[in-house]
Every structure is written in C-alpha cells, then in structure tokens.
Design a protein around this motif. Structure first.
Motif, PDB file in Angstrom:
ATOM      1  N   ARG A 268       5.970   4.160   0.820  1.00  0.00           N
ATOM      2  CA  ARG A 268       6.475   5.312   1.287  1.00  0.00           C
ATOM      3  C   ARG A 268       7.599   5.261   2.380  1.00  0.00           C
ATOM      4  O   ARG A 268       8.778   5.656   2.248  1.00  0.00           O
ATOM      5  CB  ARG A 268       5.539   6.408   1.517  1.00  0.00           C
ATOM      6  N   SER A 269       7.316   4.292   3.447  1.00  0.00           N
ATOM      7  CA  SER A 269       8.007   4.109   4.415  1.00  0.00           C
ATOM      8  C   SER A 269       9.459   3.295   4.027  1.00  0.00           C
ATOM      9  O   SER A 269      10.453   3.482   4.293  1.00  0.00           O
ATOM     10  CB  SER A 269       7.294   3.170   5.489  1.00  0.00           C
TER      11      SER A 269
ATOM     12  N   ASN B  94       0.960  -1.256   0.063  1.00  0.00           N
ATOM     13  CA  ASN B  94      -0.078   0.064  -0.155  1.00  0.00           C
ATOM     14  C   ASN B  94       0.873   1.351  -0.101  1.00  0.00           C
ATOM     15  O   ASN B  94       1.845   1.066   0.053  1.00  0.00           O
ATOM     16  CB  ASN B  94      -0.964   0.016   1.210  1.00  0.00           C
ATOM     17  N   ALA B  95       0.194   2.511  -0.294  1.00  0.00           N
ATOM     18  CA  ALA B  95       1.093   3.788  -0.313  1.00  0.00           C
ATOM     19  C   ALA B  95       1.915   4.126   0.926  1.00  0.00           C
ATOM     20  O   ALA B  95       3.009   4.417   0.711  1.00  0.00           O
ATOM     21  CB  ALA B  95      -0.015   4.885  -0.806  1.00  0.00           C
ATOM     22  N   LYS B  96       1.293   3.927   2.031  1.00  0.00           N
ATOM     23  CA  LYS B  96       1.922   4.187   3.341  1.00  0.00           C
ATOM     24  C   LYS B  96       3.192   3.184   3.564  1.00  0.00           C
ATOM     25  O   LYS B  96       4.363   3.614   3.768  1.00  0.00           O
ATOM     26  CB  LYS B  96       1.160   3.956   4.582  1.00  0.00           C
ATOM     27  N   ASN B  97       3.036   2.039   3.232  1.00  0.00           N
ATOM     28  CA  ASN B  97       4.384   0.968   3.303  1.00  0.00           C
ATOM     29  C   ASN B  97       5.437   1.055   2.436  1.00  0.00           C
ATOM     30  O   ASN B  97       6.533   1.067   2.536  1.00  0.00           O
ATOM     31  CB  ASN B  97       3.723  -0.176   3.413  1.00  0.00           C
TER      32      ASN B  97
END
Length: 133
Positions: free
Chosen positions: A49-50, A44-47
């Motif tokens: 980005r991390s 997903n986008a959050k992971n």
C-alpha cells in the motif's frame, strides 16, 4: 515477477517481487536525478500500500485514467456526435434513446458474433432488460 513503468512526475519504477523469500525490491529513477533510489522491504499489505501510494497518490476507491484513453474517448464522443447529427439531418428526426438503440442494432449487423460479444456490456444489457418490464 518484474514490473517496470513510468509513474507520476516522470519517475521510473522498477519493481521486483520475490514470492519465495517474500520481499520486494524497488528502484526509482527520474531524468533529472543523478542517482538511483533503491529500497527493499517485506512483501506484505502495508508495504505494498505504501509503495502504491508512492507510485500514484490516490484516495481509496479512486482510479487513474491515462491521458491517451481520455483522448480516445473524446474522439469517440465527437464521432458519435457527428453520427447523430448526420442521422438527424438525413432522416429529419430528433434522436431519442429508441433511435440510438435502432442505430446500434443496425450497426451490429456488420459485426461477427465474436465482435458482438466483445461489445456487449453486461450492465447495459441488464438495464435494457429492466426497461422492457
């Protein structure tokens, strides 16, 4: 999809993205480590980005330029400086923007149409057109 590359501080990243099950598996190693760091997380986008921040800490909208590219650009700039100096010396003139355009035009005659297309920069073409008005 599988990616493998070296990031900051000689960290080596092996990234496997499985779109079917929507997960990401990451292995991180370093020459000085005696272990392998393994992580798995949802795609997903959050992971992502991390993970991107872990690979290379940059502010949003910033980019990393490889050292080899900077070295090539430095060589190109030096060659251009020498070309301009030689041209000034040979023709006893001071180089201006129009002179540079004339030199470019002269050099382009040695390129094939395909090579000319590859060297065209759309933003510079726009600027040339804007100056003509």
């Amino acid at each position: 999809m599988y990616l493998s590359f070296e990031g900051k501080a000689e960290l080596r990243f092996s990234v496997k993205i499985d779109f079917a099950v929507k997960d990401v598996t990451v292995q991180i190693t370093a020459p000085r480590w005696n272990f392998v760091e393994r992580n798995a997380f949802l795609l997903n986008a959050k992971n992502l980005r991390s993970l991107a921040n872990r690979m290379c800490l940059l502010g949003e909208g910033k980019a990393v330029i490889p050292v080899y590219l900077l070295a090539q650009l430095s060589i190109l700039c030096h060659a251009y400086q020498r070309l301009v100096e030689d041209y000034e010396r040979e023709y006893h003139i001071h180089i201006s923007t129009n002179t540079v355009l004339a030199i470019e035009s002269e050099l382009r005659q040695y390129l094939t149409p395909e090579e000319q297309k590859r060297t065209d920069n759309p933003s510079l073409q726009w600027r040339k057109g804007a100056q003509a008005h």
